[in-house]
Enzyme design. Sequence first.
Site, PDB file in Angstrom:
ATOM      1  N   SER A 201       0.804  -1.159  -0.009  1.00 57.14           N
ATOM      2  CA  SER A 201      -0.075  -0.112  -0.007  1.00 57.14           C
ATOM      3  C   SER A 201       0.899   1.306  -0.053  1.00 57.14           C
ATOM      4  O   SER A 201       1.506   1.359   0.909  1.00 57.14           O
ATOM      5  CB  SER A 201      -0.779   0.115   1.420  1.00 57.14           C
ATOM      6  OG  SER A 201      -1.288   1.281   1.377  1.00 57.14           O
TER       7      SER A 201
ATOM      8  N   HIS B 122      -1.287  -1.276  -4.207  1.00 56.76           N
ATOM      9  CA  HIS B 122      -2.625  -0.952  -3.514  1.00 56.76           C
ATOM     10  C   HIS B 122      -2.521   0.327  -3.143  1.00 56.76           C
ATOM     11  O   HIS B 122      -1.823   1.059  -2.676  1.00 56.76           O
ATOM     12  CB  HIS B 122      -2.731  -1.643  -2.133  1.00 56.76           C
ATOM     13  CG  HIS B 122      -3.814  -1.641  -1.408  1.00 56.76           C
ATOM     14  ND1 HIS B 122      -5.021  -2.461  -1.790  1.00 56.76           N
ATOM     15  CD2 HIS B 122      -4.400  -0.904  -0.481  1.00 56.76           C
ATOM     16  CE1 HIS B 122      -6.100  -1.958  -1.005  1.00 56.76           C
ATOM     17  NE2 HIS B 122      -5.757  -1.041  -0.062  1.00 56.76           N
TER      18      HIS B 122
ATOM     19  N   ASP C 153      -4.930   3.505  -1.812  1.00 58.39           N
ATOM     20  CA  ASP C 153      -5.837   4.048  -0.954  1.00 58.39           C
ATOM     21  C   ASP C 153      -6.416   5.522  -1.158  1.00 58.39           C
ATOM     22  O   ASP C 153      -5.555   6.061  -0.791  1.00 58.39           O
ATOM     23  CB  ASP C 153      -5.573   3.810   0.463  1.00 58.39           C
ATOM     24  CG  ASP C 153      -5.130   2.324   1.022  1.00 58.39           C
ATOM     25  OD1 ASP C 153      -6.144   1.657   1.159  1.00 58.39           O
ATOM     26  OD2 ASP C 153      -4.090   1.886   1.284  1.00 58.39           O
TER      27      ASP C 153
ATOM     28  N   MET D 210      -8.898   8.123   0.122  1.00 59.50           N
ATOM     29  CA  MET D 210      -9.817   8.658   1.060  1.00 59.50           C
ATOM     30  C   MET D 210     -10.514  10.002   0.710  1.00 59.50           C
ATOM     31  O   MET D 210      -9.630  10.887   0.441  1.00 59.50           O
ATOM     32  CB  MET D 210      -8.962   8.530   2.325  1.00 59.50           C
ATOM     33  CG  MET D 210      -8.307   7.263   2.848  1.00 59.50           C
ATOM     34  SD  MET D 210      -7.148   7.553   4.142  1.00 59.50           S
ATOM     35  CE  MET D 210      -6.549   5.968   4.078  1.00 59.50           C
TER      36      MET D 210
ATOM     37  N   HIS E 183      -8.515   0.866  -3.695  1.00 61.27           N
ATOM     38  CA  HIS E 183      -9.477   0.690  -2.603  1.00 61.27           C
ATOM     39  C   HIS E 183     -10.257   1.940  -2.281  1.00 61.27           C
ATOM     40  O   HIS E 183      -9.351   2.920  -1.791  1.00 61.27           O
ATOM     41  CB  HIS E 183      -8.608   0.032  -1.344  1.00 61.27           C
ATOM     42  CG  HIS E 183      -9.329   0.022  -0.043  1.00 61.27           C
ATOM     43  ND1 HIS E 183      -8.720   0.095   1.133  1.00 61.27           N
ATOM     44  CD2 HIS E 183     -10.677  -0.031   0.104  1.00 61.27           C
ATOM     45  CE1 HIS E 183      -9.509  -0.043   2.015  1.00 61.27           C
ATOM     46  NE2 HIS E 183     -10.831   0.041   1.436  1.00 61.27           N
TER      47      HIS E 183
ATOM     48  N   MET F  41     -12.025   4.427  -0.399  1.00 54.40           N
ATOM     49  CA  MET F  41     -12.828   4.784   0.883  1.00 54.40           C
ATOM     50  C   MET F  41     -13.366   6.144   0.662  1.00 54.40           C
ATOM     51  O   MET F  41     -13.204   6.919   1.122  1.00 54.40           O
ATOM     52  CB  MET F  41     -11.815   4.763   1.900  1.00 54.40           C
ATOM     53  CG  MET F  41     -11.486   3.469   2.511  1.00 54.40           C
ATOM     54  SD  MET F  41      -9.670   3.346   3.410  1.00 54.40           S
ATOM     55  CE  MET F  41      -8.541   3.477   1.929  1.00 54.40           C
TER      56      MET F  41
ATOM     57  N   MET G 100     -11.309  -5.908   5.771  1.00 59.21           N
ATOM     58  CA  MET G 100     -10.599  -4.688   6.408  1.00 59.21           C
ATOM     59  C   MET G 100     -10.366  -5.534   7.916  1.00 59.21           C
ATOM     60  O   MET G 100     -10.886  -5.749   8.500  1.00 59.21           O
ATOM     61  CB  MET G 100     -11.453  -3.450   6.579  1.00 59.21           C
ATOM     62  CG  MET G 100     -11.833  -2.766   5.377  1.00 59.21           C
ATOM     63  SD  MET G 100     -10.037  -2.296   4.620  1.00 59.21           S
ATOM     64  CE  MET G 100      -9.111  -1.429   5.787  1.00 59.21           C
TER      65      MET G 100
ATOM     66  N   PHE H 175      -6.451   5.020   8.323  1.00 64.86           N
ATOM     67  CA  PHE H 175      -4.957   5.328   8.585  1.00 64.86           C
ATOM     68  C   PHE H 175      -4.329   3.954   8.392  1.00 64.86           C
ATOM     69  O   PHE H 175      -4.692   3.029   8.601  1.00 64.86           O
ATOM     70  CB  PHE H 175      -5.047   5.732  10.125  1.00 64.86           C
ATOM     71  CG  PHE H 175      -5.705   7.032  10.120  1.00 64.86           C
ATOM     72  CD1 PHE H 175      -5.344   8.330  10.025  1.00 64.86           C
ATOM     73  CD2 PHE H 175      -7.227   7.020  10.831  1.00 64.86           C
ATOM     74  CE1 PHE H 175      -5.913   9.362  10.070  1.00 64.86           C
ATOM     75  CE2 PHE H 175      -7.794   8.329  11.025  1.00 64.86           C
ATOM     76  CZ  PHE H 175      -7.258   9.157  10.683  1.00 64.86           C
TER      77      PHE H 175
ATOM     78  N   ASP I 224      -6.391  -6.495   4.637  1.00 61.73           N
ATOM     79  CA  ASP I 224      -5.958  -5.032   4.663  1.00 61.73           C
ATOM     80  C   ASP I 224      -6.004  -4.390   5.704  1.00 61.73           C
ATOM     81  O   ASP I 224      -6.810  -4.214   6.481  1.00 61.73           O
ATOM     82  CB  ASP I 224      -6.797  -4.253   3.695  1.00 61.73           C
ATOM     83  CG  ASP I 224      -6.141  -2.906   3.366  1.00 61.73           C
ATOM     84  OD1 ASP I 224      -5.058  -2.573   3.905  1.00 61.73           O
ATOM     85  OD2 ASP I 224      -6.993  -2.016   2.694  1.00 61.73           O
ATOM     86  N   GLY I 225      -4.759  -4.094   6.559  1.00 69.75           N
ATOM     87  CA  GLY I 225      -4.570  -3.459   7.719  1.00 69.75           C
ATOM     88  C   GLY I 225      -3.769  -4.226   8.718  1.00 69.75           C
ATOM     89  O   GLY I 225      -4.149  -5.266   9.133  1.00 69.75           O
ATOM     90  N   GLY I 226      -2.693  -3.670   9.131  1.00 71.35           N
ATOM     91  CA  GLY I 226      -1.854  -4.340  10.327  1.00 71.35           C
ATOM     92  C   GLY I 226      -1.208  -5.752   9.946  1.00 71.35           C
ATOM     93  O   GLY I 226      -0.987  -6.375  11.056  1.00 71.35           O
TER      94      GLY I 226
HETATM   95  C1  DX5 Z   1      -6.167   1.474   5.698  1.00 70.73           C
HETATM   96  C2  DX5 Z   1      -5.819   1.248   4.492  1.00 70.73           C
HETATM   97  C3  DX5 Z   1      -4.529   0.193   4.460  1.00 70.73           C
HETATM   98  C4  DX5 Z   1      -3.420   0.410   4.941  1.00 70.73           C
HETATM   99  C5  DX5 Z   1      -2.452  -0.480   5.403  1.00 70.73           C
HETATM  100  O1  DX5 Z   1      -7.450   2.570   5.756  1.00 70.73           O
HETATM  101  O2  DX5 Z   1      -6.863   0.654   3.550  1.00 70.73           O
HETATM  102  O3  DX5 Z   1      -4.550  -0.145   3.076  1.00 70.73           O
HETATM  103  O4  DX5 Z   1      -2.501   1.587   4.432  1.00 70.73           O
HETATM  104  O5  DX5 Z   1      -1.319   0.015   5.909  1.00 70.73           O
HETATM  105  P1  DX5 Z   1      -0.700  -0.994   7.284  1.00 70.73           P
HETATM  106  O6  DX5 Z   1      -0.143  -2.241   6.516  1.00 70.73           O
HETATM  107  O7  DX5 Z   1       0.078  -0.022   7.851  1.00 70.73           O
HETATM  108  O8  DX5 Z   1      -1.658  -1.069   8.271  1.00 70.73           O
HETATM  109 ZN    ZN Z   2      -6.515  -0.337   1.498  1.00 68.19          ZN
END
Ligand code: DX5
Ligand code: ZN
Length: 216
Positions: free
Chosen positions: A7, A32, A34, A36, A65, A67, A136, A142, A174-176
């Site tokens: 990402s 990826h 993102d 927003m 993606h 958002m 998610m 974030f 996606d995420g963490g």
């Molecule tokens: C969060 C995003 C993710 C994010 C993932 O809203 O959709 O794609 O950038 O980042 P990490 O891997 O740092 O959680």
């Molecule tokens: Zn994402």
Amino acid sequence: MNKLAPSILAADFNILGEQIRQVSEAGANYLHIDVMDGVFVPSISFGFPLIESIRKETDIFFDCHLMITDPDRYLLNFAKAGADNITVHIEACKDPVETIKNIKSLGLKSGITLCPETPLKDIECVLDMVDMVLVMSVHPGFGGQAFLTSTFEKIENLKKMIDERGLNTDIEVDGGINLKNLRLVLDSGANVIVSGSSIFNGDILNNIREFKKIMK
Ligand code: DX5
Ligand code: ZN
């Protein structure tokens, strides 16, 4: 096949082109992206000019993606900017079936995603239409958040739903995601892995190499 999708939200925008080249050459499968809007999620990231600009320099698959609220308003713009896939939030669509049809009619791959608190039954209406479901594993908005462990069960249940229907849908998470929880995410049934901070913080080439070892 397992796919790695770094990402760019976690990239250094001052040298974004160079970092995209690095992740592509190191064997990332997707990029990826993102987007927003400051409405669906509290933060604002970037939009069409950035996507158009990086599209000129790379052939890597752009996994977008969104958002953003009411994404139908902008699908054509994302297609023109160079998206290969558009994933929309079920919570953000007025008529999800129509939105997915619209993405497909632009000749793009389509994805549906859902926030951690949204139940899987909410996406059943489009499950047999989409190429990918994005689960998610953090609250969108974030990068750098901790992986929510309730996601494992959600991935397993989604995998069952897909198999029961005889579908071939990709499961993206996606995420963490980091080197410690990656194996568990894959074992739960995911095959497309998004990672921001664990790829772009530190030595990018080495991070991708370590991710790919586990994803083989
Ligand atoms: C969060 C995003 C993710 C994010 C993932 O809203 O959709 O794609 O950038 O980042 P990490 O891997 O740092 O959680
Ligand atoms: Zn994402």
